[in-house]
Design a protein around this motif. Structure first.
Motif, PDB file in Angstrom:
ATOM      1  N   ALA A  72      16.001  18.955   2.115  1.00 23.29           N
ATOM      2  CA  ALA A  72      15.140  18.737   1.471  1.00 23.29           C
ATOM      3  C   ALA A  72      15.639  19.726  -0.072  1.00 23.29           C
ATOM      4  O   ALA A  72      15.844  21.299   0.234  1.00 23.29           O
ATOM      5  N   ASP A  73      16.032  19.193  -0.975  1.00 18.25           N
ATOM      6  CA  ASP A  73      16.850  19.209  -2.213  1.00 18.25           C
ATOM      7  C   ASP A  73      15.497  19.379  -3.274  1.00 18.25           C
ATOM      8  O   ASP A  73      14.927  18.580  -3.755  1.00 18.25           O
ATOM      9  N   LEU A  74      15.527  20.575  -3.875  1.00 18.75           N
ATOM     10  CA  LEU A  74      13.543  20.537  -4.542  1.00 18.75           C
ATOM     11  C   LEU A  74      14.576  20.555  -5.820  1.00 18.75           C
ATOM     12  O   LEU A  74      13.745  19.914  -6.078  1.00 18.75           O
ATOM     13  N   LYS A  75      15.920  20.328  -6.637  1.00 18.74           N
ATOM     14  CA  LYS A  75      15.553  20.014  -7.824  1.00 18.74           C
ATOM     15  C   LYS A  75      15.402  18.099  -7.446  1.00 18.74           C
ATOM     16  O   LYS A  75      15.239  17.555  -8.060  1.00 18.74           O
ATOM     17  N   LYS A  76      15.592  17.592  -6.543  1.00 19.50           N
ATOM     18  CA  LYS A  76      16.106  16.877  -6.018  1.00 19.50           C
ATOM     19  C   LYS A  76      14.802  16.401  -6.094  1.00 19.50           C
ATOM     20  O   LYS A  76      13.959  14.540  -6.587  1.00 19.50           O
ATOM     21  N   MET A  77      13.652  16.148  -4.935  1.00 24.98           N
ATOM     22  CA  MET A  77      12.538  16.198  -4.309  1.00 24.98           C
ATOM     23  C   MET A  77      11.494  16.312  -6.070  1.00 24.98           C
ATOM     24  O   MET A  77      11.058  15.839  -6.356  1.00 24.98           O
ATOM     25  N   ASN A 136       0.987  -1.376  -0.116  1.00 33.37           N
ATOM     26  CA  ASN A 136      -0.403   0.148   0.267  1.00 33.37           C
ATOM     27  C   ASN A 136       0.516   1.137  -0.403  1.00 33.37           C
ATOM     28  O   ASN A 136       0.585   2.306  -0.995  1.00 33.37           O
ATOM     29  N   ILE A 137       2.002   0.946   0.055  1.00 35.24           N
ATOM     30  CA  ILE A 137       2.694   1.963   0.542  1.00 35.24           C
ATOM     31  C   ILE A 137       4.876   1.629   0.629  1.00 35.24           C
ATOM     32  O   ILE A 137       4.908   0.815   0.927  1.00 35.24           O
ATOM     33  N   LEU A 138       5.132   2.564   0.377  1.00 35.92           N
ATOM     34  CA  LEU A 138       6.526   2.535  -0.480  1.00 35.92           C
ATOM     35  C   LEU A 138       7.644   3.312  -0.180  1.00 35.92           C
ATOM     36  O   LEU A 138       6.855   5.051  -0.503  1.00 35.92           O
ATOM     37  N   ILE A 139       8.711   2.977   0.517  1.00 36.27           N
ATOM     38  CA  ILE A 139       9.279   3.876   1.005  1.00 36.27           C
ATOM     39  C   ILE A 139      10.432   4.051  -0.038  1.00 36.27           C
ATOM     40  O   ILE A 139      10.841   2.909   0.242  1.00 36.27           O
ATOM     41  N   VAL A 140      10.946   5.180  -0.895  1.00 32.45           N
ATOM     42  CA  VAL A 140      12.491   4.413  -1.348  1.00 32.45           C
ATOM     43  C   VAL A 140      12.913   5.795  -1.464  1.00 32.45           C
ATOM     44  O   VAL A 140      13.304   6.762  -1.111  1.00 32.45           O
ATOM     45  N   ASP A 141      14.966   5.008  -0.666  1.00 27.80           N
ATOM     46  CA  ASP A 141      15.718   5.730  -1.058  1.00 27.80           C
ATOM     47  C   ASP A 141      16.057   6.448  -2.082  1.00 27.80           C
ATOM     48  O   ASP A 141      16.210   5.901  -2.988  1.00 27.80           O
ATOM     49  N   ALA A 142      16.590   7.581  -1.748  1.00 27.77           N
ATOM     50  CA  ALA A 142      16.457   8.946  -3.475  1.00 27.77           C
ATOM     51  C   ALA A 142      18.036   8.008  -3.719  1.00 27.77           C
ATOM     52  O   ALA A 142      18.626   8.201  -4.258  1.00 27.77           O
ATOM     53  N   ALA A 143      19.044   7.421  -2.583  1.00 26.39           N
ATOM     54  CA  ALA A 143      20.394   7.805  -2.453  1.00 26.39           C
ATOM     55  C   ALA A 143      21.293   5.870  -2.909  1.00 26.39           C
ATOM     56  O   ALA A 143      21.647   5.603  -3.968  1.00 26.39           O
ATOM     57  N   MET A 144      19.685   6.004  -3.108  1.00 23.49           N
ATOM     58  CA  MET A 144      19.888   4.348  -3.822  1.00 23.49           C
ATOM     59  C   MET A 144      19.474   3.852  -5.377  1.00 23.49           C
ATOM     60  O   MET A 144      19.112   4.622  -6.275  1.00 23.49           O
ATOM     61  N   ASP A 163       4.832  11.717  -2.396  1.00 18.86           N
ATOM     62  CA  ASP A 163       4.993  12.510  -1.100  1.00 18.86           C
ATOM     63  C   ASP A 163       6.888  11.988  -1.117  1.00 18.86           C
ATOM     64  O   ASP A 163       7.845  11.576  -1.134  1.00 18.86           O
ATOM     65  N   PHE A 164       7.879  13.231   0.453  1.00 22.38           N
ATOM     66  CA  PHE A 164       9.192  13.174   0.254  1.00 22.38           C
ATOM     67  C   PHE A 164       8.785  12.515   2.141  1.00 22.38           C
ATOM     68  O   PHE A 164       7.940  12.693   3.238  1.00 22.38           O
ATOM     69  N   LEU A 165      10.238  12.209   2.308  1.00 21.34           N
ATOM     70  CA  LEU A 165      10.306  11.871   3.690  1.00 21.34           C
ATOM     71  C   LEU A 165      11.659  12.096   4.563  1.00 21.34           C
ATOM     72  O   LEU A 165      13.182  11.776   3.120  1.00 21.34           O
ATOM     73  N   LEU A 166      11.921  12.816   5.646  1.00 26.52           N
ATOM     74  CA  LEU A 166      13.514  13.279   5.218  1.00 26.52           C
ATOM     75  C   LEU A 166      14.603  12.227   6.012  1.00 26.52           C
ATOM     76  O   LEU A 166      13.496  11.756   7.156  1.00 26.52           O
ATOM     77  N   LYS A 167      15.822  11.775   5.641  1.00 26.20           N
ATOM     78  CA  LYS A 167      16.690  11.034   6.496  1.00 26.20           C
ATOM     79  C   LYS A 167      17.518  11.665   7.297  1.00 26.20           C
ATOM     80  O   LYS A 167      17.585  12.908   6.715  1.00 26.20           O
ATOM     81  N   PRO A 168      17.896  11.729   8.139  1.00 25.64           N
ATOM     82  CA  PRO A 168      17.795   9.618   8.947  1.00 25.64           C
ATOM     83  C   PRO A 168      16.318  10.371   9.669  1.00 25.64           C
ATOM     84  O   PRO A 168      16.132  11.558  10.259  1.00 25.64           O
ATOM     85  N   PHE A 169      15.394   9.214   9.823  1.00 26.68           N
ATOM     86  CA  PHE A 169      14.454   9.530  10.794  1.00 26.68           C
ATOM     87  C   PHE A 169      14.230   8.737  11.344  1.00 26.68           C
ATOM     88  O   PHE A 169      15.526   8.018  11.508  1.00 26.68           O
ATOM     89  N   ASP A 170      13.218   8.554  12.825  1.00 27.02           N
ATOM     90  CA  ASP A 170      12.928   8.184  13.664  1.00 27.02           C
ATOM     91  C   ASP A 170      11.727   8.418  14.247  1.00 27.02           C
ATOM     92  O   ASP A 170      10.926   7.948  13.366  1.00 27.02           O
ATOM     93  N   LYS A 201      -2.177   3.079  -7.171  1.00 26.19           N
ATOM     94  CA  LYS A 201      -2.911   2.856  -5.885  1.00 26.19           C
ATOM     95  C   LYS A 201      -1.771   3.274  -4.759  1.00 26.19           C
ATOM     96  O   LYS A 201      -1.966   3.542  -4.014  1.00 26.19           O
ATOM     97  N   VAL A 202      -0.651   2.915  -5.531  1.00 30.44           N
ATOM     98  CA  VAL A 202       0.736   2.751  -4.386  1.00 30.44           C
ATOM     99  C   VAL A 202       1.349   3.982  -4.032  1.00 30.44           C
ATOM    100  O   VAL A 202       1.193   5.204  -4.726  1.00 30.44           O
ATOM    101  N   ARG A 203       1.259   4.559  -2.581  1.00 32.83           N
ATOM    102  CA  ARG A 203       1.143   5.865  -1.883  1.00 32.83           C
ATOM    103  C   ARG A 203       3.237   5.598  -1.484  1.00 32.83           C
ATOM    104  O   ARG A 203       3.445   4.714  -1.219  1.00 32.83           O
ATOM    105  N   ILE A 204       3.906   6.473  -2.431  1.00 34.08           N
ATOM    106  CA  ILE A 204       5.466   6.315  -2.349  1.00 34.08           C
ATOM    107  C   ILE A 204       5.686   6.920  -2.217  1.00 34.08           C
ATOM    108  O   ILE A 204       5.493   8.809  -2.603  1.00 34.08           O
ATOM    109  N   TYR A 205       6.966   7.012  -0.475  1.00 30.81           N
ATOM    110  CA  TYR A 205       7.442   8.456  -0.839  1.00 30.81           C
ATOM    111  C   TYR A 205       8.991   7.932  -0.647  1.00 30.81           C
ATOM    112  O   TYR A 205       9.369   7.490  -0.812  1.00 30.81           O
ATOM    113  N   TYR A 206       9.321   9.130  -1.600  1.00 36.42           N
ATOM    114  CA  TYR A 206      10.800   9.247  -1.760  1.00 36.42           C
ATOM    115  C   TYR A 206      11.459  10.139  -0.912  1.00 36.42           C
ATOM    116  O   TYR A 206      11.173  11.241  -0.013  1.00 36.42           O
TER     117      TYR A 206
END
Length: 120
Positions: free
Chosen positions: A83-88, A47-55, A98-105, A73-78
């Motif tokens: 917060a690099d606007l170009k990469k986002m 349902n949800i996928l978190i993808v590391d931008a550096a991968m 949507d986006f998620l900032l690393k490192p997360f806790d 239908k998958v909600r994908i978080y990059y």
């Protein structure tokens, strides 16, 4: 129970994320490469996928998932380090929602995904 996949090359990030998100009520699967992630999504779409931008292949993974049946239908978080606007924008064009900032806790993951787990 909602399925959530963490696609990240770091074993530590995947393990920590899995532990926290499992406690929130998600069924969490892991992928260490873009190919593994795409294969697993083809087997059972999360349902949800978190993808590391550096991968390597992160954008290919996002595009590939979007091309699979049910991939729209998958909600994908990059997941980006800053917060690099170009990469986002590149991630957004590839199909990220949507986006998620690393490192997360625990606090960040709970704030981001807590209500989504409860909605299942």
């Amino acid at each position: 129970m909602q399925r959530l996949m963490i696609a990240d090359t770091s074993d530590v990030v995947r393990k920590v994320g899995k532990r926290i998100l499992s406690e929130l009520g998600f069924l969490v699967v892991e992928a260490g490469t873009d190919r593994e992630g795409l294969r697993r999504c083809g087997e059972e779409m999360p349902n949800i996928l978190i993808v590391d931008a550096a991968m390597d292949g992160a954008l290919d993974l996002i595009g590939g998932v979007r091309g699979l049946p049910g991939g729209d239908k998958v909600r994908i978080y990059y997941c980006v380090i800053e917060a690099d606007l170009k990469k986002m924008m590149i991630g957004k064009r590839a199909g990220a929602n949507d986006f998620l900032l690393k490192p997360f806790d625990r606090k960040v993951l709970t704030a981001t995904f807590g209500t989504l787990a409860a909605a299942a």
